[in-house]
Structures are given as C-alpha cells and as structure tokens.
Write a protein that holds these residues in place. Structure first.
Motif, PDB file in Angstrom:
ATOM      1  N   ASP A 241       0.813  -1.222   0.000  1.00 56.18           N
ATOM      2  CA  ASP A 241       0.000   0.000   0.000  1.00 56.18           C
ATOM      3  C   ASP A 241       0.846   1.271   0.000  1.00 56.18           C
ATOM      4  O   ASP A 241       0.331   2.364   0.209  1.00 56.18           O
ATOM      5  CB  ASP A 241      -0.937  -0.001   1.223  1.00 56.18           C
ATOM      6  CG  ASP A 241      -0.172   0.099   2.525  1.00 56.18           C
ATOM      7  OD1 ASP A 241       1.074   0.260   2.496  1.00 56.18           O
ATOM      8  OD2 ASP A 241      -0.804   0.015   3.600  1.00 56.18           O
ATOM      9  N   SER A 242       2.152   1.148  -0.212  1.00 54.96           N
ATOM     10  CA  SER A 242       3.013   2.344  -0.124  1.00 54.96           C
ATOM     11  C   SER A 242       3.033   3.101  -1.447  1.00 54.96           C
ATOM     12  O   SER A 242       2.547   2.624  -2.473  1.00 54.96           O
ATOM     13  CB  SER A 242       4.439   1.929   0.249  1.00 54.96           C
ATOM     14  OG  SER A 242       5.002   1.183  -0.802  1.00 54.96           O
ATOM     15  N   ASP A 243       3.648   4.281  -1.412  1.00 58.15           N
ATOM     16  CA  ASP A 243       3.928   5.028  -2.644  1.00 58.15           C
ATOM     17  C   ASP A 243       5.127   4.331  -3.296  1.00 58.15           C
ATOM     18  O   ASP A 243       6.287   4.646  -3.017  1.00 58.15           O
ATOM     19  CB  ASP A 243       4.252   6.484  -2.268  1.00 58.15           C
ATOM     20  CG  ASP A 243       4.603   7.334  -3.485  1.00 58.15           C
ATOM     21  OD1 ASP A 243       4.909   6.760  -4.555  1.00 58.15           O
ATOM     22  OD2 ASP A 243       4.583   8.571  -3.345  1.00 58.15           O
ATOM     23  N   LEU A 244       4.819   3.353  -4.144  1.00 57.59           N
ATOM     24  CA  LEU A 244       5.850   2.446  -4.668  1.00 57.59           C
ATOM     25  C   LEU A 244       6.893   3.198  -5.498  1.00 57.59           C
ATOM     26  O   LEU A 244       8.088   2.878  -5.452  1.00 57.59           O
ATOM     27  CB  LEU A 244       5.173   1.361  -5.517  1.00 57.59           C
ATOM     28  CG  LEU A 244       5.778  -0.030  -5.448  1.00 57.59           C
ATOM     29  CD1 LEU A 244       5.869  -0.552  -4.028  1.00 57.59           C
ATOM     30  CD2 LEU A 244       4.940  -0.999  -6.299  1.00 57.59           C
ATOM     31  N   GLU A 245       6.416   4.201  -6.269  1.00 59.91           N
ATOM     32  CA  GLU A 245       7.349   4.977  -7.102  1.00 59.91           C
ATOM     33  C   GLU A 245       8.396   5.672  -6.213  1.00 59.91           C
ATOM     34  O   GLU A 245       9.596   5.614  -6.494  1.00 59.91           O
ATOM     35  CB  GLU A 245       6.600   6.037  -7.930  1.00 59.91           C
ATOM     36  CG  GLU A 245       5.935   5.504  -9.196  1.00 59.91           C
ATOM     37  CD  GLU A 245       4.685   4.678  -8.917  1.00 59.91           C
ATOM     38  OE1 GLU A 245       4.122   4.797  -7.790  1.00 59.91           O
ATOM     39  OE2 GLU A 245       4.269   3.901  -9.789  1.00 59.91           O
ATOM     40  N   LYS A 246       7.906   6.292  -5.148  1.00 62.57           N
ATOM     41  CA  LYS A 246       8.834   7.017  -4.274  1.00 62.57           C
ATOM     42  C   LYS A 246       9.753   6.029  -3.533  1.00 62.57           C
ATOM     43  O   LYS A 246      10.963   6.272  -3.379  1.00 62.57           O
ATOM     44  CB  LYS A 246       8.043   7.860  -3.271  1.00 62.57           C
ATOM     45  CG  LYS A 246       8.879   8.895  -2.572  1.00 62.57           C
ATOM     46  CD  LYS A 246       8.015   9.861  -1.774  1.00 62.57           C
ATOM     47  CE  LYS A 246       8.883  10.765  -0.917  1.00 62.57           C
ATOM     48  NZ  LYS A 246       8.113  11.458   0.110  1.00 62.57           N
ATOM     49  N   TRP A 389       7.770   1.565   4.571  1.00 62.07           N
ATOM     50  CA  TRP A 389       6.987   2.300   3.577  1.00 62.07           C
ATOM     51  C   TRP A 389       5.573   1.755   3.559  1.00 62.07           C
ATOM     52  O   TRP A 389       5.341   0.585   3.219  1.00 62.07           O
ATOM     53  CB  TRP A 389       7.638   2.187   2.187  1.00 62.07           C
ATOM     54  CG  TRP A 389       8.908   2.966   2.132  1.00 62.07           C
ATOM     55  CD1 TRP A 389      10.109   2.586   2.654  1.00 62.07           C
ATOM     56  CD2 TRP A 389       9.098   4.279   1.585  1.00 62.07           C
ATOM     57  NE1 TRP A 389      11.043   3.582   2.460  1.00 62.07           N
ATOM     58  CE2 TRP A 389      10.450   4.626   1.799  1.00 62.07           C
ATOM     59  CE3 TRP A 389       8.261   5.186   0.940  1.00 62.07           C
ATOM     60  CZ2 TRP A 389      10.978   5.846   1.386  1.00 62.07           C
ATOM     61  CZ3 TRP A 389       8.799   6.396   0.522  1.00 62.07           C
ATOM     62  CH2 TRP A 389      10.136   6.721   0.747  1.00 62.07           C
ATOM     63  N   THR A 390       4.614   2.582   3.954  1.00 63.70           N
ATOM     64  CA  THR A 390       3.194   2.215   3.949  1.00 63.70           C
ATOM     65  C   THR A 390       2.377   3.497   4.037  1.00 63.70           C
ATOM     66  O   THR A 390       2.845   4.495   4.594  1.00 63.70           O
ATOM     67  CB  THR A 390       2.848   1.296   5.142  1.00 63.70           C
ATOM     68  OG1 THR A 390       1.441   1.042   5.149  1.00 63.70           O
ATOM     69  CG2 THR A 390       3.230   1.912   6.488  1.00 63.70           C
ATOM     70  N   ARG A 391       1.140   3.449   3.497  1.00 66.51           N
ATOM     71  CA  ARG A 391       0.252   4.614   3.659  1.00 66.51           C
ATOM     72  C   ARG A 391      -0.691   4.423   4.834  1.00 66.51           C
ATOM     73  O   ARG A 391      -1.497   5.291   5.138  1.00 66.51           O
ATOM     74  CB  ARG A 391      -0.564   4.833   2.377  1.00 66.51           C
ATOM     75  CG  ARG A 391       0.242   5.403   1.219  1.00 66.51           C
ATOM     76  CD  ARG A 391      -0.730   5.878   0.145  1.00 66.51           C
ATOM     77  NE  ARG A 391      -0.066   6.552  -0.944  1.00 66.51           N
ATOM     78  CZ  ARG A 391       0.169   5.999  -2.130  1.00 66.51           C
ATOM     79  NH1 ARG A 391      -0.189   4.747  -2.365  1.00 66.51           N
ATOM     80  NH2 ARG A 391       0.758   6.683  -3.088  1.00 66.51           N
ATOM     81  N   ASN A 411       8.301   6.144   5.623  1.00 67.13           N
ATOM     82  CA  ASN A 411       8.151   6.854   4.350  1.00 67.13           C
ATOM     83  C   ASN A 411       9.278   7.856   4.107  1.00 67.13           C
ATOM     84  O   ASN A 411       9.079   8.930   3.531  1.00 67.13           O
ATOM     85  CB  ASN A 411       6.783   7.544   4.263  1.00 67.13           C
ATOM     86  CG  ASN A 411       5.659   6.529   4.268  1.00 67.13           C
ATOM     87  OD1 ASN A 411       5.845   5.393   3.797  1.00 67.13           O
ATOM     88  ND2 ASN A 411       4.515   6.890   4.800  1.00 67.13           N
ATOM     89  N   SER A 412      10.458   7.496   4.565  1.00 73.63           N
ATOM     90  CA  SER A 412      11.656   8.298   4.309  1.00 73.63           C
ATOM     91  C   SER A 412      12.838   7.428   4.696  1.00 73.63           C
ATOM     92  O   SER A 412      12.681   6.357   5.280  1.00 73.63           O
ATOM     93  CB  SER A 412      11.666   9.578   5.137  1.00 73.63           C
ATOM     94  OG  SER A 412      12.130   9.298   6.441  1.00 73.63           O
TER      95      SER A 412
END
Ligand code: NAD
Length: 453
Positions: A241-246, A389-391, A411-412
C-alpha cells in the motif's frame, strides 16, 4: 617510528605518510589530558560553552579544506564531504549548549536536602572507523568535552587526515593544550591502550561488532564505561500500500550512499510479494541512475570504496559466477570502484542477506504479510536502522514498534540528526550517541545528602 602511506581511493595516487603514535606517546597524552581536564572541568560553564562555540566557528572557516581532505583520503563525493564538515560544526554548536545545562536533581528526603551532580568522568578515549571519519569523531568528542572531560581521539588507520586537522583546529580555536588530542595509529596499539589505561575512564568505540566485543571485554576488566556503535544489516520494508514509485526511487540512496560503507545502509530491501515484480521494474532505472564517478565533481552521488583491501572483501560477495539482478555503473581505470549491485537471493539465509557487506550491494527479498515482514526484518543479529513504507498509519506505528532497531524512519530514509538519539539494538551496539542526553553519558551521577541538623 611506524606509520602508514595513504592512497587516494579514486585515483590510487599516493597521498602522504602519516606517523603512528607509540605506546609511550599514548601514555604521555593521557597524562597531559588528565592535567588539562582538571582545569577544564573547573572553568565556569559559560566559558566552556564559549570555547566550544569558538571551536565550531573555526571548523566553519575550514569546511572547504576539511572536505578536500576527506575527498582525497576517503573518496567521499565533495558535496557529501562538505556536509560532513558542516555537521561537525553543528554538533559542536549543539553541545555548546550543554555545559550550562548539566542539571542535577533535588530529591525529597527526610532530615535534610538531597542533590545530585553530573560530574565529568575525566579522560575519554574515542575510537572511530574509516567510513565517516569526522562526523563519528564529533559525535564522541563534542558531548564529552561539553560534559567537562578531556578527549583522546584515535582515527582509523586508513583515514586519519580530517581527525588530525580537527586536532589542529581545536588549538587554533584556543581549546586548552592537551584537552583534545588526536593519536593516529593501530587499533591493536592505541585503541587497546585506551581500554587498558586506568586513567581513561570511558571508551567510545565505533566499528565492527567483532572488535567491539573485544573492547567491551577489555573494559570489563576495569569496570570501565563503554559505548559501542557497531555493525548493521538494516531492512527497508516496502508494503503493497506504499507510494511504490517514491519507495523505489529513494531505495538506492538508502544503501548506496557513501558506496554502501554506512552502518545504517538499508542493505536488505523487503518487498510485499504482491508488488515485488513491479517494485523491481521501478528499482532498476533508479539504480542505473545513481551517478557514480569522480568525488571531485559536484554532482557525483557515489565515489569509490575506501581501499583495495575493502574492495576485495566486497567483491568476494559477488564472484563472477554469482547471478546479479541488475547493476549501475562505475568508472574504468584506476580507483577502487564497484558498481551499485542488486541481488535476489533464493534463500533468506544466503550470506549476502545476512552479512554486513559494507559496500554497494543490496539484497531484495519478498515477504507475505505484516507478520512475515516483522519476522524477516528482525531475523538478524543486528538492529541499527531501517525504513518502513506504507500509507496505513496504524501499520506504520505497529511495525515501527515491532522492529528491534534503534533508528527507524517511516516513508523516508532519514539520516542521522545530531538532535535525536542514535544507536543500536542487539549486536549493533550499546548506549546512545547524539540527542539531548549525550553529554550526560559522559558523566557520573553523584548524590549528596545535606543534613539540616
Ligand atoms: P574496525 O572494527 O576494524 O575498526 C574500528 C576502529 O577500531 C579503528 O579505528 C581500528 O583501528 C580500531 N581497532 C581495531 N582493533 C582494535 C582493538 N583491538 N582495540 C581497540 N581498537 C581497535 O571497523 P572498521 O572496518 O574501521 O569500520 C567498519 C565497521 O564499523 C562496520 O561494521 C560498520 O557497521 C561499523 N560502523 C558502525 C557505526 C555505528 O554508528 N553503529 C558507524 C560507522 C561504522
């Protein structure tokens, strides 16, 4: 007198020879430090604070020179080396606030008052590795000096130049002679003497877990205080569910920075199986986009490895018959170059997935669900760093709490900050550096009861 000939890792040109200190010089240095420390600790706190600020100002004025030394000696890209020199200034300024804030307690007791004092230990020995020579040194010497101690600093054999320069800058800034001394030399001579000398009251060791255990065992003999900052094999955990591109665009920089010679390198990328293939598709161009080249170029993102011996060690993990998923680039010709390399181990127990390679080599492994991700992330003797990394905010909190590691980012890939604590779980270390409490780690707490009778 013995010494070492230093080689520029990007060109293989001979730089200079540095003499190693002898055992007698260490013992002399301890005696001078012991003398200087008494006067330093007796100064008004505001004067110690002002002296550290002057030291920071002199470092500020020498940033370009310090950076050039690190480029030549360690092969760090120039933009990174400038950041490192600026970080030393910042760490000194941060701990310049500490002398006036070494605040004890008053504790309610019957029949009088009870107060505690945070008292300097005396002489502190700081032993640093070659991967971040000046920043790691500052994490030790700045809070130790702030707390009223003298510091003896032993740089790593391969990378002594910025430490030697910092010793000169301290004197230029007016720090008392003997208070901060830099002793280049062998770990088995200088480092071991810090451990065995009874007047060295604490050892701060950053380096390999193997040597860290020896340092700890040696310190036990005198019940000497020790801080250990050791190895890592940190996980970069990427949920579906993360921002895979980033996540894919940033993953190379979380492991290939400083050519992977970073104790915090996220050298295991763990990806939820449902997005594993897509993640690899996104990762490949990101890895190939890392700019590897001359450390002197302003836009270089990754330089060479530190030495021929270290290059041979990293190469041994990727022999010619080892299947590689994909690779970035590296210059031909002289220099200890190794291209960013991505491996897909078949097994979670493959040595590339378990050992700290300390080079630009990353293993990507799939996981099934949240529980499996936590198990895999924790399946290591180390616990230093890591990213998640997850939303899903709840998942971010659950996984952050469940991973046994001292420094996590969500997410960083947050790097080290001087204002927040840093250190490892399990065999990644003992104690914490940096942050608001670091100066107190260089003190003894003394309790005094004063009777009202
Ligand atoms: P190393 O353990 O070989 O050497 C580190 C330092 O210890 C050097 O100055 C060395 O001269 C000295 N030393 C060697 N033998 C000694 C002994 N018997 N007694 C006292 N001192 C001795 O490590 P290295 O190869 O220079 O550095 C790489 C290692 O450092 C990696 O494992 C890396 O993860 C670790 N590291 C950890 C952190 C952290 O903060 N956790 C930061 C950077 C590097």
């Amino acid at each position: 007198m013995t010494g070492i000939t230093l080689i520029n890792p990007a060109t293989e040109a001979v730089l200079q020879t540095v003499e190693h200190s002898s055992l007698e010089q260490v013992d002399d240095a301890v005696a001078r430090a012991t003398f200087a420390q008494r006067a330093w600790a007796a100064l008004p706190p505001a004067e110690r604070a002002a002296a550290l600020r002057r030291f920071a100002t002199v470092v500020e004025g020498d940033i370009d020179n310090l950076a050039a030394l690190e480029v030549a000696n360690s092969g760090h890209p120039i933009s990174q080396a400038r950041w490192e020199a600026g970080h030393v200034r910042d760490v000194l300024n941060y701990y310049a606030a500490a002398p006036e804030r070494m605040i004890g307690k008053t504790i309610p007791v019957a029949g009088g008052i009870d107060v505690t004092f945070l008292e300097a230990l005396g002489v502190v020995g700081v032993i640093v590795p070659w991967n971040f020579p000046m920043t790691i040194a500052a994490w030790g010497f700045a809070p130790a000096l702030a707390a009223g101690n003298a510091v003896l600093l032993k740089p790593a054999e391969w990378t002594p130049l910025t430490a030697i320069r910092l010793g000169e800058l301290a004197l230029e800034a007016g720090m008392p002679p003997g208070l901060f001394q830099v002793l280049p030399g062998k770990g088995t001579v200088i480092g071991e003497r810090f451990v065995t000398h009874p007047e060295v009251r604490k050892v701060v060791f950053t380096g390999s877990t193997t040597v860290g255990k020896q340092v700890m065992a040696g310190c036990a003999d005198q019940v000497k205080a020790v801080t250990l900052e050791l190895g890592g094999k940190s996980a970069n955990v990427i949920f579906a569910d993360s921002d895979l591109e980033k996540a894919a665009a940033t993953a190379p920089y979380a492991v290939f920075e400083n050519a992977g010679q970073d104790c915090c390198a996220r050298s295991r990328i763990l990806v939820q199986r449902s997005v594993y293939d897509r993640f690899l598709e996104l990762l490949e161009p990101a890895v190939k986009g890392v700019r590897v080249g001359s450390p002197l170029a302003d836009d270089t993102e990754m330089g060479p490895l530190v030495s021929a011996a270290h290059l041979a060690k990293v190469r041994s993990y990727v022999p010619d018959d080892r299947q590689v998923a994909f690779r970035g680039s590296a210059p031909d010709g002289p220099g200890y170059w190794f291209a960013p390399t991505v491996l897909l181990p078949d097994s979670r127990t493959d040595r590339v997935a378990e050992d700290e390679i300390f080079g630009p080599v990353v293993s990507v492994l799939p996981f099934e669900d949240e529980a499996d991700a936590i198990t895999l992330a924790n399946d290591s003797i180390y616990g230093l760093s890591g990213s998640i990394w997850t939303r899903d905010l709840g998942r971010a909190i659950r996984v952050s709490r469940a991973i046994e590691s001292g420094n996590l980012s969500v997410n960083s890939h947050s790097s080290v900050r001087y204002s927040t604590p840093f250190g490892g779980y399990k065999q990644s270390g003992l104690g914490r550096e940096l942050g608001p409490d670091a100066a107190a780690a260089f003190t003894e707490t003394k309790n005094v009861f004063i009777s009202m009778d």
